[in-house]
Scaffold this motif. Structure first.
Motif, PDB file in Angstrom:
ATOM      1  N   HIS B 206      34.605  24.997  -3.348  1.00  0.00           N
ATOM      2  CA  HIS B 206      33.611  26.005  -3.105  1.00  0.00           C
ATOM      3  C   HIS B 206      32.298  25.220  -2.621  1.00  0.00           C
ATOM      4  CE1 HIS B 206      36.272  28.517  -5.436  1.00  0.00           C
ATOM      5  NE2 HIS B 206      35.667  29.592  -4.632  1.00  0.00           N
ATOM      6  N   THR B 207      32.453  23.987  -2.503  1.00  0.00           N
ATOM      7  CA  THR B 207      31.185  23.330  -2.210  1.00  0.00           C
ATOM      8  C   THR B 207      30.867  23.584  -0.569  1.00  0.00           C
ATOM      9  OG1 THR B 207      32.331  21.286  -2.036  1.00  0.00           O
ATOM     10  CG2 THR B 207      31.135  21.721  -3.925  1.00  0.00           C
ATOM     11  N   GLU B 208      29.343  23.624  -0.402  1.00  0.00           N
ATOM     12  CA  GLU B 208      29.172  23.403   0.997  1.00  0.00           C
ATOM     13  C   GLU B 208      28.984  21.946   1.584  1.00  0.00           C
ATOM     14  OE1 GLU B 208      26.091  26.223   0.895  1.00  0.00           O
ATOM     15  OE2 GLU B 208      27.400  28.047   0.623  1.00  0.00           O
ATOM     16  N   SER B 215      31.577  14.666   6.056  1.00  0.00           N
ATOM     17  CA  SER B 215      32.900  14.913   5.356  1.00  0.00           C
ATOM     18  C   SER B 215      33.807  15.813   6.155  1.00  0.00           C
ATOM     19  CB  SER B 215      32.561  15.769   3.959  1.00  0.00           C
ATOM     20  OG  SER B 215      33.710  16.303   3.509  1.00  0.00           O
ATOM     21  N   LEU B 216      35.177  15.059   6.182  1.00  0.00           N
ATOM     22  CA  LEU B 216      36.236  15.651   7.323  1.00  0.00           C
ATOM     23  C   LEU B 216      36.479  16.977   6.584  1.00  0.00           C
ATOM     24  CD1 LEU B 216      37.668  14.590   9.743  1.00  0.00           C
ATOM     25  CD2 LEU B 216      39.343  13.869   7.961  1.00  0.00           C
ATOM     26  N   SER B 217      36.757  17.144   5.348  1.00  0.00           N
ATOM     27  CA  SER B 217      37.107  18.279   4.718  1.00  0.00           C
ATOM     28  C   SER B 217      36.004  19.491   4.719  1.00  0.00           C
ATOM     29  CB  SER B 217      37.800  17.916   3.402  1.00  0.00           C
ATOM     30  OG  SER B 217      36.614  17.427   2.724  1.00  0.00           O
ATOM     31  N   GLY B 218      34.787  19.038   4.843  1.00  0.00           N
ATOM     32  CA  GLY B 218      33.609  20.017   4.804  1.00  0.00           C
ATOM     33  C   GLY B 218      33.318  20.228   3.264  1.00  0.00           C
ATOM     34  N   HIS B 219      33.786  19.389   2.342  1.00  0.00           N
ATOM     35  CA  HIS B 219      33.204  19.613   0.925  1.00  0.00           C
ATOM     36  C   HIS B 219      33.042  18.406   0.425  1.00  0.00           C
ATOM     37  CE1 HIS B 219      35.073  23.337   1.184  1.00  0.00           C
ATOM     38  NE2 HIS B 219      36.483  23.029   1.491  1.00  0.00           N
ATOM     39  N   HIS B 220      32.356  18.305  -0.650  1.00  0.00           N
ATOM     40  CA  HIS B 220      31.835  16.981  -1.370  1.00  0.00           C
ATOM     41  C   HIS B 220      32.108  17.031  -2.995  1.00  0.00           C
ATOM     42  CE1 HIS B 220      28.346  19.121  -3.292  1.00  0.00           C
ATOM     43  NE2 HIS B 220      28.186  19.695  -2.168  1.00  0.00           N
ATOM     44  N   PHE B 221      31.866  16.287  -3.548  1.00  0.00           N
ATOM     45  CA  PHE B 221      32.206  15.877  -4.956  1.00  0.00           C
ATOM     46  C   PHE B 221      30.960  15.823  -5.754  1.00  0.00           C
ATOM     47  CE2 PHE B 221      36.678  14.999  -4.250  1.00  0.00           C
ATOM     48  CZ  PHE B 221      37.362  15.731  -4.800  1.00  0.00           C
ATOM     49  N   GLN B 229      23.595  24.097  -6.046  1.00  0.00           N
ATOM     50  CA  GLN B 229      24.107  25.215  -4.936  1.00  0.00           C
ATOM     51  C   GLN B 229      24.119  26.376  -5.887  1.00  0.00           C
ATOM     52  OE1 GLN B 229      27.937  24.209  -3.067  1.00  0.00           O
ATOM     53  NE2 GLN B 229      28.251  26.393  -2.493  1.00  0.00           N
ATOM     54  N   GLU B 230      23.274  27.515  -5.173  1.00  0.00           N
ATOM     55  CA  GLU B 230      23.327  28.601  -6.105  1.00  0.00           C
ATOM     56  C   GLU B 230      24.719  29.290  -5.979  1.00  0.00           C
ATOM     57  OE1 GLU B 230      20.507  31.116  -7.766  1.00  0.00           O
ATOM     58  OE2 GLU B 230      20.073  29.301  -6.627  1.00  0.00           O
ATOM     59  N   ASN B 231      25.290  29.822  -7.231  1.00  0.00           N
ATOM     60  CA  ASN B 231      26.343  30.667  -7.301  1.00  0.00           C
ATOM     61  C   ASN B 231      27.578  29.753  -6.867  1.00  0.00           C
ATOM     62  OD1 ASN B 231      27.211  32.752  -8.632  1.00  0.00           O
ATOM     63  ND2 ASN B 231      26.204  34.216  -7.150  1.00  0.00           N
ATOM     64  N   LEU B 232      27.832  28.648  -7.411  1.00  0.00           N
ATOM     65  CA  LEU B 232      28.910  27.774  -6.886  1.00  0.00           C
ATOM     66  C   LEU B 232      29.938  28.479  -6.673  1.00  0.00           C
ATOM     67  CD1 LEU B 232      29.747  24.901  -5.949  1.00  0.00           C
ATOM     68  CD2 LEU B 232      30.467  24.493  -8.286  1.00  0.00           C
ATOM     69  N   ILE B 233      30.744  29.019  -7.372  1.00  0.00           N
ATOM     70  CA  ILE B 233      31.984  30.015  -7.352  1.00  0.00           C
ATOM     71  C   ILE B 233      31.436  31.374  -7.306  1.00  0.00           C
ATOM     72  CG2 ILE B 233      33.907  30.678  -8.381  1.00  0.00           C
ATOM     73  CD1 ILE B 233      34.298  27.726  -9.479  1.00  0.00           C
ATOM     74  N   PRO B 234      31.557  32.062  -6.149  1.00  0.00           N
ATOM     75  CA  PRO B 234      30.934  33.619  -6.452  1.00  0.00           C
ATOM     76  C   PRO B 234      31.625  34.489  -7.203  1.00  0.00           C
ATOM     77  CG  PRO B 234      31.246  32.458  -4.223  1.00  0.00           C
ATOM     78  CD  PRO B 234      31.906  31.776  -4.985  1.00  0.00           C
ATOM     79  N   SER B 235      33.167  34.443  -7.336  1.00  0.00           N
ATOM     80  CA  SER B 235      33.808  35.290  -7.938  1.00  0.00           C
ATOM     81  C   SER B 235      33.715  34.901  -9.748  1.00  0.00           C
ATOM     82  CB  SER B 235      35.398  34.950  -7.409  1.00  0.00           C
ATOM     83  OG  SER B 235      36.063  35.676  -8.511  1.00  0.00           O
ATOM     84  N   GLU B 236      33.219  35.948 -10.148  1.00  0.00           N
ATOM     85  CA  GLU B 236      33.087  35.742 -11.659  1.00  0.00           C
ATOM     86  C   GLU B 236      34.505  35.319 -12.423  1.00  0.00           C
ATOM     87  OE1 GLU B 236      31.701  39.137 -13.822  1.00  0.00           O
ATOM     88  OE2 GLU B 236      30.841  37.835 -15.545  1.00  0.00           O
ATOM     89  N   GLY B 237      35.341  36.086 -11.899  1.00  0.00           N
ATOM     90  CA  GLY B 237      36.728  35.893 -12.506  1.00  0.00           C
ATOM     91  C   GLY B 237      37.107  34.422 -12.391  1.00  0.00           C
ATOM     92  N   LEU B 238      37.066  34.027 -11.295  1.00  0.00           N
ATOM     93  CA  LEU B 238      37.380  32.664 -10.789  1.00  0.00           C
ATOM     94  C   LEU B 238      36.650  31.439 -11.704  1.00  0.00           C
ATOM     95  CD1 LEU B 238      39.673  31.130  -9.152  1.00  0.00           C
ATOM     96  CD2 LEU B 238      37.953  30.958  -7.230  1.00  0.00           C
ATOM     97  N   ARG B 239      35.311  31.948 -11.909  1.00  0.00           N
ATOM     98  CA  ARG B 239      34.315  30.881 -12.390  1.00  0.00           C
ATOM     99  C   ARG B 239      34.865  30.712 -13.745  1.00  0.00           C
ATOM    100  NH1 ARG B 239      29.252  33.253 -10.955  1.00  0.00           N
ATOM    101  NH2 ARG B 239      29.719  34.493 -12.680  1.00  0.00           N
TER     102      ARG B 239
END
Lengths: 565, 538
Positions: B206-208, B215-221, B229-239
């Protein structure tokens, strides 16, 4: 023949130098062990000149280690030349095209065969000296001498087959014509059938080889039948032509679809995809460990090259879903689950590794299926193919490394039961630690290279499906219902990896927890030991740090050359 | 050059140097020719101790301000000190070597750096010392790594890396049932951390992308960027799902009931130094990870799951204390008391008060000095009396006055006697709990009485009571020999721990100010906002 050679200019020679070297190695292997001290008398004189062929062989040409040395040197040279000329690109004839993509697979194949060759240095028994029988020898004496020669010949046969396998594989990686591709595939396959049966020290070797040969040849026949249908449809087997016709095709031509479907069966067998994987565990368990290792890495990589050519170059539509998407996705999930479940219940380490290899084929198929979903743009497809190729490259290190360790056990007549691994940690801590690293990498534990490759594949699948579900879903379940089905391939990989931890850890832990059956240290074979330790180190180094990055760059630019073509 | 480097990036130095030194000391004797290998083995213990002492000195100097001169009391949430310039490890998937410390991690870093030389001292005559002491150094590097890194990939690697030396410590130097214990320890914590890894991966996806990382994958750790990051995982259930996955990993390490069962076995079988580090630092990894990742990145989910936290905390606290009363094995009793005390940390967090957070932080630290003392005492008891059974003897005070003194002090500290370190943490958590939940505080408060009961009972039975004042009763395992008192090195190690227990009990403000400032900042910045969005009230 002679005109063909004279036509080849220096650039072409450079392009296929690794393959020429392997060919040279085969010729050397045929000729050199025959050299003896036979002489010929020039008629009418008493001058004798040596003719090399016949007579009693010299100590060097007689040496049972010679074939192994020739094969190892040849493969090492082929490896180095393909690394040296990595970025050379060009056409050879009209059905071979050399680019970074084919080179990187030549590297994979030669590495795998080189490791297998190192592992067989001390494996095949042979007498140190052998000479041709003389007329004056008694029958028994003469028989003994012939037997000694044959013993020595086993070495030659084995290593010639290793080299032909390598030659077939690396030519196959360059083929741009389906027919050429199939011929090279068969060259490699036929050699590998014999290699499987070569393990005569056990009862199962011959059986495994026969089984593998029968299933393999039936499957090849199916594939060739599919190819003939494609030829009937298009009139050419050149992949560029086929891709153009496929793009121009309106709707689904049954002839072409059936043809491609039948070829998928053949390639599916090569990579060990369910339900064509049934011969795999038997073949691996029957073959000697180095050969099984080659089957699990190089042979599988070969199958995936063929598969990628057929799926991504020929039949991938420029927009929308490929017709094989659903089939491949289902096959992928079934393959990985079946492989892992079967590995869980198995008690033979070689069978476990065989089933784990089936499971890994499932992961790769899932990644390929994600490309076929049609949701991936070209950057994303490149990323997924990079992940797949990277996986196939690093797999050589930790999968073959594990087989090399089993080969050390096999040298003392073991390696077919879980008990044989018991207490390895006490008998040889370094080897046991390496095995532990290999198992963790196969399971995909950070920071090993197995994790990096798996993460990149999952990343590709997740990115493809990203944003297809509503962000405001209230529960995890409702979020999951909204997401594109491709996403579930990633979930399947994660769940299967968790499942696979059990049997990988089981192998890892029995080495440290159970008491060994015998306290004798492992048979010392320094070259093999060094190879195993090198594999373990590289498994880590290709997982984290600058080396992993340069390998990924190398794979990335190779994949660019593949996707661009 | 070396000095400058040290000042630039001391956290990387204290993490990587012990790792490298430990590995070198273990591997080099196998590679070197025989004569020099033997020489190295002979000094291996001294070199390890030297490295450990050097690192303890560096960390202490960092705190006292001689190196780096940092204003420790005013560290705000997100304001990491001693950060380095991030080094790319795997740029393709966005993994960087990034370290930093704050009020949450620094007490743990210092604790680790201090405990390693102490545990080396306590087991100064360990068998196979040329492997034992370097292994402790590797352990130190892995533990410090967990606390200093700010990249979740590297965090996970260090998290798993701590398993290996501990696993080997139990397996090679443990008691009779060591195989079972080591296996159980490994399987429990490894399986749990797989859940944690899956949680981390969902966060990762979920990272930007960060500009310039390539980053090749478009994400980072990167944890800092994830927090920002505001609201890292937008979906509440998944969070919530991710939060629970992370909780499985952290709660098993802590450990909380119902996933605590590996701990008593591991403790009973582990060698003394192993037990000390396991209880002192490794258990804190769970609490640290929970605060650092779950609470910091997902404050809303944390608030949503406060009832679960209270439940887990209460059950661990009460059940742990209750089970302690039935234990006859000294180490097993101390292990269950750890479970009980770790429950208090969850309760402190669940209060959502700055005081509760600060109390939880202080509990992590206080338990980190008290429980090693208890395990050192238990180890010495085993060493001199060849038994761990509480009822097998009477009157230690008569035979081994030093051992008895340390045992008393440790137990008193653990049951929360004022002026000792444990009291500060307990009282802070209880007050905060009362502020939020009112009279529900009676349950944890009364449980402390149970704690007092089992400690006082054991004290009565082992240290003092004796049928014959001249002799006491000696355990059969001594076979009639007279027991000896502590050796000098055991005594020195325990003295240091005892002194620290008293020091931080009398002057808790040394760390307390830093912790409470950080906690208020954390609650105000992060939790209040989340409480409003969740419309939370206790």
């Amino acid at each position: 023949m002679s005109s063909m050679i004279s036509d080849m200019d220096l650039a072409t020679t450079q392009l296929i130098l690794p393959e020429l070297l392997m060919l040279g190695g085969i010729l050397t292997m045929i000729l050199v062990p025959n050299f003896g001290n036979a002489t010929m008398r020039i008629p009418l004189t008493s001058i004798r000149i040596p003719v090399l062929f016949g007579g009693t062989r010299f100590a060097t040409t007689n040496n049972p280690k010679l074939p192994n040395q020739i094969a190892t040197t040849t493969l090492a040279l082929a490896f180095m030349t393909s690394l040296l000329f990595l970025s050379e690109e060009g056409e050879v004839g009209n059905s071979l095209y050399v680019n970074e993509f084919s080179r990187i697979f030549t590297l994979v194949f030669t590495t795998a065969l080189l490791l297998a060759s190192l592992a067989t240095t001390a494996r095949l028994p042979a007498r140190p000296t052998a000479s041709a029988p003389l007329d004056t020898d008694s029958i028994a004496n003469s028989d003994a001498k012939v037997n000694a020669l044959i013993d020595n010949r086993r070495q030659v046969d084995f290593h010639i087959l290793l080299l032909t396998t390598g030659l077939g594989m690396s030519l196959m990686a360059m083929a741009t014509n389906l027919f050429m591709l199939f011929v090279c595939l068969e060259l490699a396959s036929l050699s590998s059938y014999i290699l499987v049966a070569f393990h005569k020290e056990t009862d199962v070797g011959g059986e495994a080889g026969t089984k593998y040969f029968i299933v393999g040849s039936v499957v090849s026949a199916i594939g060739i039948y599919g190819m003939s249908l494609l030829y009937l449809w298009n009139g050419s087997l050149d992949m560029t032509d086929l891709a153009a016709s496929w793009d121009a095709m309106e709707g689904m031509d049954p002839l072409a679809t059936i043809g491609v479907g039948l070829m998928l069966v053949a390639f599916g067998f090569k990579v060990g995809a369910a339900p064509f994987h049934l011969a795999v565990p038997d073949a691996y368990a029957g073959a000697s460990s180095p050969v099984a290792g080659v089957l699990a890495t190089a042979s599988k990589a070969m199958g995936f090259v063929a598969l990628m050519r057929l799926l991504l170059v020929v039949t991938m539509p420029s927009t929308g879903q490929a017709f094989w998407f659903l089939t491949l996705a289902i096959v992928a999930v079934v393959t990985m689950t079946w492989g892992n479940l079967a590995a869980l219940t198995s008690d033979n380490p070689k069978r476990i590794l065989a089933y784990s290899s089936v499971a890994h084929a499932g992961y790769i198929l899932a990644a390929l299926a994600a490309i076929g979903s049609g949701l991936a743009d070209s950057d994303m497809s490149t990323l997924i193919v990079t992940a797949v190729v990277f996986h196939l490259v690093v797999l050589v290190l930790f999968k073959l490394g594990a087989f090399l360790i089993l080969s050390m056990l096999e040298a003392e007549g073991k390696g077919h039961k879980m008990e044989d691994l018991h207490g390895l940690g006490r008998r040889d801590p370094v080897i046991a630690a390496s095995m532990f690293v290999f198992m963790l990498s196969l399971a995909g534990v950070p920071p090993l290279s197995g994790f990096l490759s798996k993460l990149l594949m999952i990343n590709g699948i997740v990115n493809v499906s990203a944003g297809t579900s509503s962000a405001s879903a209230a529960t995890a379940l409702s979020w999951a219902q909204g997401v594109d089905p491709v996403f579930w391939l990633a979930v399947a990989i994660v769940l299967n990896s968790a499942l696979s931890l059990f049997y990988y850890l089981r192998i890892g832990l029995v080495m440290f927890f159970e008491s060994p059956v015998t306290d004798n240290p492992l048979k010392r074979s320094s070259s093999l030991r060094m190879a195993i330790i090198a594999c373990a180190m590289l498994t880590l180094l290709f997982g984290i740090g600058p080396l992993s990055n340069s390998l990924l760059d190398m794979v990335g630019s190779a994949v660019d050359s593949f996707m661009g073509s | 050059m070396g000095g400058e480097r040290l000042i630039d990036d001391p956290l990387s130095v204290i993490t990587l140097v012990p790792l490298a030194m430990g590995l070198i000391l273990m591997i080099l004797p196998r590679v070197l020719p025989n004569s020099s290998a033997e020489g190295l083995i002979r000094v291996s213990r001294n070199i390890s101790m030297g490295v450990a002492l050097a690192i303890a000195t560096i960390t202490t100097m960092l705190f006292l301000g001689q190196v780096g001169s940092i204003d420790w009391t005013n560290i705000t949430q997100g304001g990491y000190v001693l950060q380095n310039e991030a080094v790319d490890l795997i740029p393709a998937i966005g993994v960087t070597w990034k370290v930093g410390a704050d009020a949450l991690s620094f007490p743990m870093i210092w604790l680790t750096a201090i405990l390693i030389p102490i545990s080396m001292l306590v087991e100064w005559d360990a068998k196979r010392g040329h492997l034992f002491f370097p292994l402790l150094l590797v352990m130190e590097g892995a533990l410090l790594g967990v606390f200093v890194v700010l990249d979740l990939f590297v965090f996970y690697v260090f998290w798993e890396l701590t398993l290996i030396p501990m696993f080997l410590l139990i397996l090679l130097w443990g008691g009779e049932d060591r195989r079972y214990a080591a296996m159980k320890f490994f399987i429990y914590t490894f399986t749990a951390s797989v859940f944690m890894l899956i949680g981390i991966l969902v966060m990762y996806f979920h990272t930007e992308a960060i500009a310039g990382l390539g980053s090749l994958s478009g994400h980072h750790f990167d944890l800092v960027a994830m927090t920002a990051q505001e609201n890292l995982i937008p979906s509440e259930g998944l969070r919530h799902f991710v939060w629970l996955l992370l909780l499985i990993g952290f709660a098993t390490k802590m450990p909380s009931v119902p996933v605590h069962t590996w701990l008593p076995d591991a403790h009973v079988q582990a060698p003394t130094a192993g037990s000390m580090l396991l209880a002192g630092v490794m258990l804190k990894m769970g609490a640290y990870g929970f605060l650092r990742i779950s609470v910091t990145v997902f404050p809303e989910s944390t608030i949503e799951f406060v009832p679960l936290l209270i439940f887990l905390g209460m059950v661990s606290l009460v059940y742990g204390a209750w089970v302690c009363m039935g234990q006859t094995n000294l180490k097993r009793m101390v292990a269950y008391s750890s479970v009980s005390h770790m429950g208090l940390i969850f309760l402190g967090i669940a209060t959502m008060q700055p005081l509760g957070f600060a109390g939880a932080l202080f509990m992590m630290f206080a338990h980190g000095i008290i429980s090693p003392l208890l395990f050192a005492v238990a180890g010495a008891f085993k060493h001199h009396y060849h038994t761990l059974e509480i009822g097998s003897m009477r009157g230690i005070a008569h035979h081994s006055p030093w051992l008895a003194a340390h045992m008393m002090l440790g137990w008193m500290a653990s049951l929360g006697l004022p002026l000792l370190a444990g009291f500060v943490a307990e009282i802070a958590i209880l007050i905060a709990f009362w502020m939020t939940y009112g009279w529900l505080v009676l349950l944890p408060a009364l449980t402390l009485i149970v704690t007092a009961v089992y400690y006082l009972n054991s004290m009565q039975r082992t240290i003092f009571e004796s049928n014959d004042p001249e002799q006491g009763i000696l355990p059969e395992t001594l076979h009639g020999e007279d027991p000896s008192d502590l050796t000098w090195h055991e005594n020195a190690g325990m003295m240091t721990l005892a002194a620290m227990t008293a020091l931080f009990g009398i002057m808790p403000f040394i760390f307390w100010d830093m912790m409470s400032n950080w906690s208020s900042g954390f609650v105000i910045d992060t939790m209040i906002e989340a409480m409003q969005t969740q419309e939370w009230s206790p």
